[in-house]
Design an enzyme around this catalytic site. Structure first.
Site, PDB file in Angstrom:
ATOM      1  N   GLY A   1     -10.975  -1.636  -0.646  1.00 16.46           N
ATOM      2  CA  GLY A   1      -9.931  -1.164  -1.565  1.00 16.46           C
ATOM      3  C   GLY A   1     -10.300   0.156  -2.210  1.00 16.46           C
ATOM      4  O   GLY A   1     -10.485   1.169  -1.529  1.00 16.46           O
TER       5      GLY A   1
ATOM      6  N   LYS B   1      -7.355  -2.026   8.818  1.00 12.62           N
ATOM      7  CA  LYS B   1      -8.729  -2.354   9.221  1.00 12.62           C
ATOM      8  C   LYS B   1      -8.811  -3.092  10.557  1.00 12.62           C
ATOM      9  O   LYS B   1      -9.718  -2.875  11.345  1.00 12.62           O
ATOM     10  CB  LYS B   1      -9.467  -3.128   8.129  1.00 12.62           C
ATOM     11  CG  LYS B   1      -8.713  -4.276   7.449  1.00 12.62           C
ATOM     12  CD  LYS B   1      -7.900  -3.811   6.260  1.00 12.62           C
ATOM     13  CE  LYS B   1      -6.788  -4.792   5.932  1.00 12.62           C
ATOM     14  NZ  LYS B   1      -6.856  -5.391   4.681  1.00 12.62           N
TER      15      LYS B   1
ATOM     16  N   VAL C   1       0.828  -1.208   0.000  1.00 11.67           N
ATOM     17  CA  VAL C   1       0.000   0.000   0.000  1.00 11.67           C
ATOM     18  C   VAL C   1       0.867   1.264   0.000  1.00 11.67           C
ATOM     19  O   VAL C   1       0.602   2.215  -0.739  1.00 11.67           O
ATOM     20  CB  VAL C   1      -0.981  -0.005   1.201  1.00 11.67           C
ATOM     21  CG1 VAL C   1      -1.891   1.219   1.160  1.00 11.67           C
ATOM     22  CG2 VAL C   1      -1.814  -1.270   1.214  1.00 11.67           C
TER      23      VAL C   1
ATOM     24  N   ILE D   1     -13.074   1.018  -3.723  1.00  8.11           N
ATOM     25  CA  ILE D   1     -14.505   1.405  -3.713  1.00  8.11           C
ATOM     26  C   ILE D   1     -14.721   2.477  -2.634  1.00  8.11           C
ATOM     27  O   ILE D   1     -14.395   2.227  -1.470  1.00  8.11           O
ATOM     28  CB  ILE D   1     -15.422   0.190  -3.411  1.00  8.11           C
ATOM     29  CG1 ILE D   1     -15.180  -0.935  -4.417  1.00  8.11           C
ATOM     30  CG2 ILE D   1     -16.877   0.601  -3.394  1.00  8.11           C
ATOM     31  CD1 ILE D   1     -15.967  -2.214  -4.097  1.00  8.11           C
TER      32      ILE D   1
ATOM     33  N   ASP E   1     -10.705 -10.559   8.226  1.00  8.67           N
ATOM     34  CA  ASP E   1     -10.518  -9.278   7.536  1.00  8.67           C
ATOM     35  C   ASP E   1     -11.880  -8.698   7.105  1.00  8.67           C
ATOM     36  O   ASP E   1     -12.135  -7.506   7.278  1.00  8.67           O
ATOM     37  CB  ASP E   1      -9.605  -9.498   6.312  1.00  8.67           C
ATOM     38  CG  ASP E   1      -9.322  -8.213   5.563  1.00  8.67           C
ATOM     39  OD1 ASP E   1      -8.638  -7.337   6.118  1.00  8.67           O
ATOM     40  OD2 ASP E   1      -9.794  -8.085   4.414  1.00  8.67           O
TER      41      ASP E   1
ATOM     42  N   LYS F   1     -13.727  -5.119   8.326  1.00  4.78           N
ATOM     43  CA  LYS F   1     -14.262  -4.129   7.373  1.00  4.78           C
ATOM     44  C   LYS F   1     -15.755  -3.913   7.607  1.00  4.78           C
ATOM     45  O   LYS F   1     -16.256  -2.785   7.537  1.00  4.78           O
ATOM     46  CB  LYS F   1     -13.995  -4.596   5.943  1.00  4.78           C
ATOM     47  CG  LYS F   1     -12.504  -4.552   5.586  1.00  4.78           C
ATOM     48  CD  LYS F   1     -12.203  -5.339   4.334  1.00  4.78           C
ATOM     49  CE  LYS F   1     -10.751  -5.194   3.904  1.00  4.78           C
ATOM     50  NZ  LYS F   1     -10.357  -6.129   2.845  1.00  4.78           N
TER      51      LYS F   1
ATOM     52  N   GLY G   1      -4.709  -4.697  -3.664  1.00  3.07           N
ATOM     53  CA  GLY G   1      -3.658  -4.406  -4.641  1.00  3.07           C
ATOM     54  C   GLY G   1      -3.054  -3.040  -4.401  1.00  3.07           C
ATOM     55  O   GLY G   1      -3.693  -2.149  -3.832  1.00  3.07           O
TER      56      GLY G   1
ATOM     57  N   GLY H   1       0.307  -9.571  -3.872  1.00  2.00           N
ATOM     58  CA  GLY H   1       0.217  -8.528  -2.842  1.00  2.00           C
ATOM     59  C   GLY H   1      -1.194  -8.292  -2.341  1.00  2.00           C
ATOM     60  O   GLY H   1      -1.465  -7.278  -1.705  1.00  2.00           O
TER      61      GLY H   1
HETATM   62  N1  HSE Z   1      -5.960  -8.622   2.293  1.00  6.67           N
HETATM   63  C1  HSE Z   1      -6.947  -7.684   1.913  1.00  6.67           C
HETATM   64  C2  HSE Z   1      -7.854  -8.321   0.879  1.00  6.67           C
HETATM   65  C3  HSE Z   1      -6.294  -6.454   1.371  1.00  6.67           C
HETATM   66  O1  HSE Z   1      -7.469  -9.350   0.314  1.00  6.67           O
HETATM   67  O2  HSE Z   1      -8.940  -7.817   0.643  1.00  6.67           O
HETATM   68  C4  HSE Z   1      -7.222  -5.301   1.120  1.00  6.67           C
HETATM   69  O3  HSE Z   1      -7.850  -4.889   2.304  1.00  6.67           O
END
Ligand code: HSE
Length: 416
Positions: free
Chosen positions: A129, A100, A18, A131, A196, A200, A298, A182
């Protein structure tokens, strides 16, 4: 290089996927007019794309530099990120973050600090990301009540699922590709385990419904036990498997939240969300349903979202959490969920825990079930299901009905 002296000086923490993405964006956008003061990194040995003079290894060099206008926290360690953001807010600074996990864990405290010391904290890059979901919930939907925000919030798991289904890649190979590109977290268990997406979703809920939900309150199950059996089953009923985060408020102001794999049918927008793309449905009360789709992970898509935050913060933009205290929304614990389950035929499922458990079919040592269960029971059972490598996915009542019709040999194990 546009990194010329400027009145606006940016301090960056982290130069991974990032951080590099933000740097690239700043180099390309002429109008940015921003000077990168220094980039703070941890690893002194790592080969970098910039001269060593661009870096510092001491976070205090950025945090205590009064000439720095704005900070961007883009590191993966949630504890270190918390320390940086907390100190910055306590000094009344402006900081944007993409972490996050840290944000979802500490949001109420960080918001208090923001208010007390008059700093600014933005974090669009932490959710979906590229959006602009937080900005849309904050600004456009600030005054219209919402019924639902749901969708695909993790690029890595969606990449794995679509590579397995479209190219027949193994789970391990698809995960490795997601890491190489990545997309994945430093610990990919956060992606594939659904953690994750939970983090979010908690951030989305704060803006969409004004409710503070802790990550551990969210019912969660990941995709890490998926096999080609599940993909084939989904295909047979005209569906695809996606990891779906859901927050729904009913007419009684009860909020239902979960992150579960789901069998999404061809009619669903999520069916066509592939690779690292994320897709979010917003259901406002009056405007009608809307669907946002874009790169969810990404370097450049996420760097772009960080730059949007930096730029907005420099113009004085702040989040106002417009839905806080507007409705007495309560987090609901008990509700019924319909499931597809797959496990070895030798395994005896704890039938008493289910409202209903129907064996659909059995072949080559694999058994397939549909089930319904109370959400709280599923929450307490999910560690056992994960440990036994059982895969499950949410289905709609209509899908459960269709599956039963297509498999006339359904054997009712429990019915109450
Ligand atoms: N690891 C996270 C994903 C990165 O794959 O969505 C973006 O937040």
């Amino acid at each position: 290089m546009k990194n010329k002296p400027s009145d606006i000086r940016l301090g960056i923490f982290g130069f991974g996927c990032v951080g590099q993405g933000l740097y690239d964006v700043l180099q390309t956008i002429e109008a940015a007019g921003i000077e990168v003061a220094k980039i703070c990194v941890k690893d002194k040995e790592k080969l970098r794309s910039l001269p060593s003079s661009a870096f510092t290894y001491n976070p205090q060099e950025l945090l205590q530099d009064e000439s720095i206008t704005i900070l961007a926290e883009l590191i993966s360690d949630a504890e270190d990120a918390y320390g940086i953001v907390k100190q910055a807010l306590q000094a009344g600074k402006t900081i944007v973050s993409a972490n996050k996990k840290m944000l979802a864990t500490h949001l109420p405290e960080l918001l208090e600090l923001q208010q007390k010391y008059k700093g600014t904290l933005l974090y669009e890059a932490a959710v979906g990301g590229s959006i602009p979901i937080i900005r849309i919930l904050e600004s456009y939907y600030s005054s219209e009540p919402l019924q639902q925000v749901s969708g695909i919030l993790n690029g890595s798991s969606n990449f794995i699922l679509s590579k397995m289904e479209a190219e027949g890649l193994s789970y391990t190979c698809a995960l490795q590709q997601a890491q190489e590109l990545g997309f994945a977290e430093a610990d990919p268990a956060l992606d594939v385990g659904g953690f994750d997406s939970v983090n979010k979703l908690c951030l989305i809920i704060a803006h969409a419904f004004g409710v503070s939900v802790k990550p551990e309150q969210v019912l969660r199950f990941g995709i890490d036990s998926i096999t080609e059996h599940d993909l084939k089953f989904a295909e047979r009923i005209g569906a695809r498997i996606r990891l779906v985060a859901t927050a729904v408020v009913d007419s009684g102001d009860q909020l239902y939240v979960r992150v579960l794999p789901a069998l999404v049918s061809e009619q669903s927008e999520l069916y066509r969300v592939t690779n690292e793309t994320n897709g979010v449905t917003i259901a406002p009360v009056f405007a009608g349903e809307q669907f946002l789709k874009g790169r969810g992970a990404g370097s450049h898509p996420t760097g772009s979202a960080v730059w949007a935050d930096v730029s907005a913060a420099l113009s004085g933009y702040r989040y106002v959490y417009p839905k806080a205290d507007t409705r007495a929304i309560a987090l609901s614990k008990e509700y019924k969920i319909n499931l597809y389950l797959r496990c070895p035929s030798s395994l005896v499922l704890p039938a008493a825990d289910f409202i209903e458990l129907n064996k659909i079919s059995e072949s080559e040592g694999v058994a397939y079930y549909t089930a319904s269960i109370e959400s709280e029971t599923l929450k307490s059972l999910s560690a056992y299901l994960a440990a036994e490598r059982i895969f499950m996915a949410e289905i709609t009542p209509a899908q459960a009905h269709n599956i039963a019709l297509k498999n006339c040999n359904t054997e009712a194990v429990v019915y109450s």
